[in-house]
Design a protein around this motif. Structure first.
Motif, PDB file in Angstrom:
ATOM      1  N   ASN A 145      37.488  34.760  35.600  1.00 33.66           N
ATOM      2  CA  ASN A 145      36.882  34.760  36.934  1.00 33.66           C
ATOM      3  C   ASN A 145      37.573  33.668  37.741  1.00 33.66           C
ATOM      4  OD1 ASN A 145      35.205  34.936  39.181  1.00 33.66           O
ATOM      5  ND2 ASN A 145      33.359  35.204  37.961  1.00 33.66           N
ATOM      6  N   SER A 146      38.463  34.063  38.656  1.00 36.84           N
ATOM      7  CA  SER A 146      39.366  33.102  39.276  1.00 36.84           C
ATOM      8  C   SER A 146      39.574  33.362  40.758  1.00 36.84           C
ATOM      9  CB  SER A 146      40.724  33.162  38.559  1.00 36.84           C
ATOM     10  OG  SER A 146      41.662  32.305  39.155  1.00 36.84           O
ATOM     11  N   LEU A 147      39.931  32.296  41.495  1.00 37.82           N
ATOM     12  CA  LEU A 147      40.399  32.459  42.866  1.00 37.82           C
ATOM     13  C   LEU A 147      41.807  33.048  42.905  1.00 37.82           C
ATOM     14  CD1 LEU A 147      39.300  29.087  44.538  1.00 37.82           C
ATOM     15  CD2 LEU A 147      38.385  31.348  45.041  1.00 37.82           C
ATOM     16  N   ARG A 148      42.547  32.910  41.829  1.00 38.55           N
ATOM     17  CA  ARG A 148      43.931  33.392  41.795  1.00 38.55           C
ATOM     18  C   ARG A 148      44.005  34.898  42.038  1.00 38.55           C
ATOM     19  NH1 ARG A 148      48.130  30.329  38.861  1.00 38.55           N
ATOM     20  NH2 ARG A 148      47.340  28.243  38.377  1.00 38.55           N
ATOM     21  N   PHE A 149      45.123  35.343  42.599  1.00 37.64           N
ATOM     22  CA  PHE A 149      45.349  36.765  42.809  1.00 37.64           C
ATOM     23  C   PHE A 149      45.990  37.361  41.566  1.00 37.64           C
ATOM     24  CE2 PHE A 149      48.767  34.261  44.586  1.00 37.64           C
ATOM     25  CZ  PHE A 149      49.954  34.935  44.311  1.00 37.64           C
ATOM     26  N   PRO A 150      45.779  38.651  41.305  1.00 41.24           N
ATOM     27  CA  PRO A 150      46.223  39.238  40.039  1.00 41.24           C
ATOM     28  C   PRO A 150      47.700  39.014  39.722  1.00 41.24           C
ATOM     29  CG  PRO A 150      44.760  40.753  41.153  1.00 41.24           C
ATOM     30  CD  PRO A 150      45.000  39.615  42.108  1.00 41.24           C
TER      31      PRO A 150
ATOM     32  N   LEU B 118      42.034  43.288  29.637  1.00 34.55           N
ATOM     33  CA  LEU B 118      41.319  42.031  29.819  1.00 34.55           C
ATOM     34  C   LEU B 118      40.692  42.000  31.202  1.00 34.55           C
ATOM     35  CD1 LEU B 118      40.692  39.192  28.696  1.00 34.55           C
ATOM     36  CD2 LEU B 118      42.868  38.430  29.661  1.00 34.55           C
ATOM     37  N   PRO B 119      39.360  42.026  31.310  1.00 34.11           N
ATOM     38  CA  PRO B 119      38.695  42.051  32.611  1.00 34.11           C
ATOM     39  C   PRO B 119      39.003  40.802  33.442  1.00 34.11           C
ATOM     40  CG  PRO B 119      37.174  42.689  30.869  1.00 34.11           C
ATOM     41  CD  PRO B 119      38.388  42.133  30.202  1.00 34.11           C
ATOM     42  N   LEU B 120      39.195  41.010  34.744  1.00 33.48           N
ATOM     43  CA  LEU B 120      39.517  39.920  35.666  1.00 33.48           C
ATOM     44  C   LEU B 120      38.738  40.080  36.966  1.00 33.48           C
ATOM     45  CD1 LEU B 120      41.290  37.525  36.723  1.00 33.48           C
ATOM     46  CD2 LEU B 120      42.979  39.246  37.405  1.00 33.48           C
ATOM     47  N   VAL B 121      37.997  39.035  37.338  1.00 27.63           N
ATOM     48  CA  VAL B 121      37.400  38.933  38.669  1.00 27.63           C
ATOM     49  C   VAL B 121      38.323  38.015  39.457  1.00 27.63           C
ATOM     50  CG1 VAL B 121      35.411  38.220  40.041  1.00 27.63           C
ATOM     51  CG2 VAL B 121      35.068  39.198  37.762  1.00 27.63           C
ATOM     52  N   SER B 122      38.903  38.524  40.532  1.00 29.02           N
ATOM     53  CA  SER B 122      39.947  37.818  41.255  1.00 29.02           C
ATOM     54  C   SER B 122      39.534  37.587  42.704  1.00 29.02           C
ATOM     55  CB  SER B 122      41.230  38.653  41.194  1.00 29.02           C
ATOM     56  OG  SER B 122      42.285  38.059  41.912  1.00 29.02           O
ATOM     57  N   LEU B 123      40.232  36.655  43.372  1.00 27.79           N
ATOM     58  CA  LEU B 123      40.080  36.451  44.812  1.00 27.79           C
ATOM     59  C   LEU B 123      38.631  36.186  45.226  1.00 27.79           C
ATOM     60  CD1 LEU B 123      42.567  39.175  46.067  1.00 27.79           C
ATOM     61  CD2 LEU B 123      42.975  36.713  45.835  1.00 27.79           C
TER      62      LEU B 123
END
Length: 305
Positions: A64-69, A88-93
Motif C-alpha cells: 500500500n504505497s504512494l508510489r506509482f506502479p 502481488l496485490p498493490l494499492v498505489s497512488l
C-alpha cells in the motif's frame, strides 16, 4: 515499545482473531518495509524472509504505497514478486489505483489493474484554477506531478517555467516526461487522460501562499474520499479479504489504512493517530518490523511458546 509487550500483543491478536485462517499483511513501502542504503532502496532480509514465510502459509501480502506502479516495478518489483511468486496485490497512488504485480510470459513484471478511482473533470479543473491563480500571482516555482490510470505512462511532470525542464528532469529521474507549457495546454493534457493522483509541489514562503485559498507547499490530490484506507477497502472487497483479520504497517499520517486493520504497526518515530481495530504496536524501523513479521510467522506456524 517493549519487545515482551509486542510479543504478547501478537499472541493475543493471533489467538483472538482469524488471522491464521483469513488474515493478510498490508504494508507501506518507504520508511516502513524498505529503506535506503548507499543510494539504493532495499528490502531488509528480515522483512523479505518473514513475509515469504507468511505467504508460504497462505497469508496474502499487500503493498500500500504512494508510489506509482511503474516505479514499484522498476525499483524493487522483482524482489517483491519473489516473496510470493504469485500475483502481488498493490494499492498505489494513495488509493487511486489498485491491482496486482504479475509476471508476463517474457518473465517481466507488469501491473494488472483491478480497480481505479480517477479524478473527475471538475476535480481536475479545481486543481487547475489553483495553479492558474498561483502563476498569475507570480508564484511560478512550482511543479505538478500527475499519474494517469494507464500505468505504462508512469509519472508525468509539468512546470510553468521552460528553463527549468532540464533541471527537473535531472532531479526526478523516475519521471517519464517533463514538460512546460501555459496552464491551458496542461488542462488539455490532463483532460485527455484518466488521472488517478496529482501531486503539487510549491517552493514559496508561507506568507506568499496565504493569499491563495487551500494552497500548501505540497499537496496530494485524489478523487474525493479516496486515500490509502478506501483504496485498500476496495481491493479487499475484490479479493474477499476481511481487514479486521489483517496486520498493517505504516509510518506516516498518509497511512490511513492502519485504522482499518485488526492489528496496526506504527513504524518509526512519528506519533500516529491511527489505531488498529483490535490492537496497536510500535517498532523503531524496518529491521524491527522484520522481527515482528518473523514472530508473527512463528505464531502462525503454531509457535505459542
Amino acid at each position: 515499545m517493549d519487545p515482551q509487550a509486542i510479543d504478547q500483543t501478537l499472541r493475543d491478536f493471533v489467538r483472538g482473531s482469524r488471522f491464521i485462517q483469513e488474515g493478510a499483511v498490508v504494508t507501506d513501502l518507504d520508511g516502513t518495509a524498505v529503506h535506503e542504503f548507499e543510494g539504493r532502496i532495499v528490502i531488509p532480509d528480515a522483512v523479505s524472509h518473514s513475509l515469504k514465510r507468511l505467504r508460504d502459509h497462505g497469508r496474502p501480502v499487500i503493498l500500500n504505497s504512494l508510489r506509482f506502479p511503474l516505479n514499484v516495478i522498476r525499483t524493487f518489483g522483482r524482489e517483491w514478486y519473489a516473496i510470493s511468486n504469485a500475483p502481488l496485490p498493490l494499492v498505489s497512488l494513495n488509493g487511486g489505483l489498485m491491482g496486482r504485480l504479475v509476471e508476463t510470459r517474457e518473465g517481466e513484471i507488469a501491473f494488472e489493474e483491478i480497480h481505479a478511482f480517477p479524478l473527475t473533470a471538475a476535480e481536475l479543473d479545481e486543481v487547475l484554477v489553483g495553479v492558474q491563480g498561483l502563476v498569475d500571482g507570480g508564484i511560478d516555482d512550482l511543479v505538478l506531478f500527475y499519474y494517469p490510470r494507464d500505468w505504462t505512462q508512469g509519472e508525468l511532470i509539468w512546470t510553468p517555467v521552460p528553463e527549468k525542464v532540464g533541471e527537473i528532469r535531472a532531479k526526478y529521474l523516475s519521471a517519464t516526461r517533463v514538460t512546460s507549457s501555459p496552464v491551458g495546454a496542461l488542462r488539455n493534457d490532463l483532460h485527455a487522460h484518466e488521472i488517478c493522483m496529482i501531486f503539487l509541489l510549491i517552493n514559496a514562503e508561507e506568507d506568499q501562499l496565504m493569499a491563495y485559498q487551500h494552497a500548501k507547499r505540497s499537496n496530494f490530490v485524489t478523487h474525493d474520499g479516496i486515500d490509502k484506507l478506501s483504496g485498500l477497502e476496495a481491493l479487499a472487497g475484490q479479493l474477499g479479504l476481511d481487514l479486521a483479520q489483517a496486520v498493517g504497517a505504516g509510518d506516516t499520517p498518509m497511512d490511513s489504512f492502519l485504522k482499518g486493520v485488526g492489528l496496526a504497526v506504527h513504524v518509526g518515530d512519528l506519533a500516529l493517530e491511527y489505531k488498529g481495530l483490535t490492537a496497536t504496536v510500535k517498532v523503531r524501523g524496518s529491521r524491527e518490523l522484520g522481527g515482528l513479521f518473523t514472530r508473527l510467522a512463528t505464531l502462525l506456524e503454531g509457535g505459542f511458546r
